[in-house]
Write a protein that holds these residues in place. Structure first.
Motif, short mmCIF file in Angstrom:
data_model
loop_
_atom_site.label_atom_id
_atom_site.label_comp_id
_atom_site.label_asym_id
_atom_site.label_seq_id
_atom_site.Cartn_x
_atom_site.Cartn_y
_atom_site.Cartn_z
N VAL A 145 -10.23 4.56 -19.13
CA VAL A 145 -10.03 5.57 -18.08
C VAL A 145 -9.39 4.93 -16.86
CG1 VAL A 145 -11.23 7.10 -16.48
CG2 VAL A 145 -11.89 7.06 -18.88
N THR A 146 -9.81 3.71 -16.53
CA THR A 146 -9.22 3.01 -15.39
C THR A 146 -7.73 2.76 -15.61
OG1 THR A 146 -11.35 1.92 -14.93
CG2 THR A 146 -9.37 0.94 -13.94
N ASP A 147 -7.39 2.35 -16.85
CA ASP A 147 -5.97 2.15 -17.18
C ASP A 147 -5.19 3.46 -17.06
OD1 ASP A 147 -6.47 -0.49 -17.65
OD2 ASP A 147 -6.65 -0.28 -19.83
N GLU A 148 -5.80 4.54 -17.58
CA GLU A 148 -5.13 5.85 -17.48
C GLU A 148 -4.97 6.26 -16.02
OE1 GLU A 148 -7.41 8.58 -19.74
OE2 GLU A 148 -6.90 7.69 -21.69
N LEU A 149 -5.99 6.01 -15.21
CA LEU A 149 -5.91 6.35 -13.79
C LEU A 149 -4.82 5.54 -13.09
CD1 LEU A 149 -7.05 7.86 -11.35
CD2 LEU A 149 -8.73 6.02 -11.09
N THR A 150 -4.75 4.25 -13.44
CA THR A 150 -3.71 3.41 -12.84
C THR A 150 -2.33 3.93 -13.21
OG1 THR A 150 -5.18 1.47 -12.97
CG2 THR A 150 -2.81 1.05 -12.72
N GLY A 151 -2.17 4.31 -14.50
CA GLY A 151 -0.89 4.87 -14.94
C GLY A 151 -0.57 6.17 -14.23
N ALA A 152 -1.58 7.02 -14.09
CA ALA A 152 -1.37 8.30 -13.41
C ALA A 152 -0.99 8.08 -11.94
CB ALA A 152 -2.63 9.16 -13.50
N ASN A 153 -1.66 7.10 -11.29
CA ASN A 153 -1.33 6.81 -9.90
C ASN A 153 0.11 6.28 -9.78
OD1 ASN A 153 -3.79 7.56 -8.76
ND2 ASN A 153 -4.70 5.55 -9.11
N THR A 154 0.51 5.47 -10.77
CA THR A 154 1.89 4.97 -10.77
C THR A 154 2.88 6.12 -10.91
OG1 THR A 154 1.17 2.88 -11.74
CG2 THR A 154 3.51 3.42 -11.92
N ASP A 155 2.57 7.06 -11.83
CA ASP A 155 3.43 8.23 -12.01
C ASP A 155 3.49 9.07 -10.73
OD1 ASP A 155 3.89 7.44 -14.59
OD2 ASP A 155 2.40 8.79 -15.47
N LEU A 156 2.34 9.21 -10.07
CA LEU A 156 2.31 9.97 -8.82
C LEU A 156 3.17 9.30 -7.74
CD1 LEU A 156 -1.46 11.03 -8.58
CD2 LEU A 156 0.51 12.52 -8.95
N ASP A 157 3.09 7.96 -7.69
CA ASP A 157 3.91 7.23 -6.72
C ASP A 157 5.40 7.45 -7.00
OD1 ASP A 157 1.66 6.30 -5.43
OD2 ASP A 157 1.60 4.40 -6.53
N ASP A 158 5.76 7.39 -8.30
CA ASP A 158 7.16 7.62 -8.67
C ASP A 158 7.61 9.02 -8.30
OD1 ASP A 158 7.19 5.06 -9.65
OD2 ASP A 158 6.88 5.64 -11.75
N LEU A 159 6.77 9.99 -8.62
CA LEU A 159 7.11 11.38 -8.29
C LEU A 159 7.21 11.58 -6.78
CD1 LEU A 159 4.84 13.29 -10.85
CD2 LEU A 159 7.34 13.10 -10.88
N HIS A 160 6.36 10.91 -6.05
CA HIS A 160 6.41 11.02 -4.60
C HIS A 160 7.73 10.44 -4.07
CE1 HIS A 160 4.91 11.39 -0.53
NE2 HIS A 160 5.16 10.09 -0.30
N SER A 161 8.16 9.32 -4.67
CA SER A 161 9.45 8.73 -4.26
C SER A 161 10.59 9.69 -4.56
CB SER A 161 9.66 7.41 -4.98
OG SER A 161 8.65 6.47 -4.63
N VAL A 162 10.57 10.32 -5.76
CA VAL A 162 11.60 11.29 -6.12
C VAL A 162 11.58 12.47 -5.16
CG1 VAL A 162 12.33 12.91 -7.90
CG2 VAL A 162 11.61 10.61 -8.55
N LYS A 163 10.36 12.91 -4.83
CA LYS A 163 10.22 14.04 -3.90
C LYS A 163 10.84 13.70 -2.55
CE LYS A 163 6.80 16.69 -1.34
NZ LYS A 163 5.38 16.81 -0.96
N LEU A 164 10.53 12.50 -2.08
CA LEU A 164 11.10 12.09 -0.79
C LEU A 164 12.62 12.06 -0.86
CD1 LEU A 164 8.65 9.21 0.27
CD2 LEU A 164 8.77 11.55 1.17
N GLY A 165 13.16 11.56 -2.00
CA GLY A 165 14.62 11.53 -2.16
C GLY A 165 15.21 12.91 -2.17
N LEU A 166 14.58 13.83 -2.93
CA LEU A 166 15.07 15.20 -2.99
C LEU A 166 14.97 15.89 -1.64
CD1 LEU A 166 13.59 16.31 -6.43
CD2 LEU A 166 15.99 15.83 -5.89
N ASN A 167 13.88 15.63 -0.94
CA ASN A 167 13.72 16.23 0.39
C ASN A 167 14.83 15.76 1.34
OD1 ASN A 167 11.46 17.72 -0.23
ND2 ASN A 167 10.00 16.18 0.47
N GLY A 168 15.14 14.46 1.21
CA GLY A 168 16.20 13.93 2.05
C GLY A 168 17.54 14.60 1.76
#
Length: 202
Positions: A145-168
């Motif tokens: 579960v910890t590994d899955e959470l780490t992966g999910a957090n990584t995906d969230l960080d990536d999506l957040h970066s994409v969101k920031l790029g799209l917002n820009g």
């Protein structure tokens, strides 16, 4: 429970030693008293003894007994002594029987306690084994579960970066939309003028 079992075994060993000591003493007492009783009965019931008493009586007629002594005869207290010894022997046998009974009761109680305690220990050990297995599985599940959470957090960080790029990009487009639209309108007008000029030249 193991400590209780050890203490119970120590107590039982001490009880058994006391039992053996008491029984040995009583058996020895019974043996000695039985031998003494046999000797006393032999002395006071012997025909030879009767003849000796008669001889002493005859001698008594010839010679007076010393002052303070009565006539030569059997001791009248012999019967009382014999009865007393017989009673002591009976008491000794009864005490042996009681001691043996108490030993049997104590041994049965100890055996029952030992059996129940050992069964309880085995049950607790099985519970420990099961709980240890469950703990290991839970720890493995936690790692996954910890590994899955780490992966999910990584995906969230990536999506957040994409969101920031799209917002820009969106912000840039929205901010420059009117300017670009006006520039496009001017280009269209210039093209129209160029087209009209070209048409007039023809």
């Amino acid at each position: 429970m193991n400590t209780s079992l050890e203490r119970a075994q120590e107590d039982r060993t001490a009880q058994h030693q006391v039992y053996q000591g008491i029984l040995a003493d009583q058996e020895q007492t019974e043996l000695l008293l039985t031998q003494a009783l046999s000797v006393l009965k032999g002395m006071y019931a012997s025909p030879v003894d009767e003849s000796l008493v008669q001889m002493r009586k005859v001698s008594a007629h010839k010679q007076e007994p010393p002052p303070g002594l009565g006539e030569y005869s059997k001791n009248d207290g012999a019967t009382g002594i014999v009865m007393m010894i017989e009673q002591i022997i009976a008491d000794t046998k009864e005490l042996q029987a009681v001691t043996k009974h108490d030993e049997q009761v104590a041994e049965k109680a100890h055996t029952k306690f030992k059996t129940e305690t050992e069964e309880s220990i085995t049950s607790k050990q099985n519970e420990i084994t099961d709980l240890t297995s469950q703990k290991s599985k839970s720890e493995q599940d936690l790692i996954e579960v910890t590994d899955e959470l780490t992966g999910a957090n990584t995906d969230l960080d990536d999506l957040h970066s994409v969101k920031l790029g799209l917002n820009g990009e969106c912000d840039y487009i929205l901010k420059n939309f009117e300017v670009r639209q006006e520039a496009q309108a001017q280009e269209i007008d210039a093209l129209r003028e160029a087209k009209a000029i070209l048409s007039g030249m023809k």
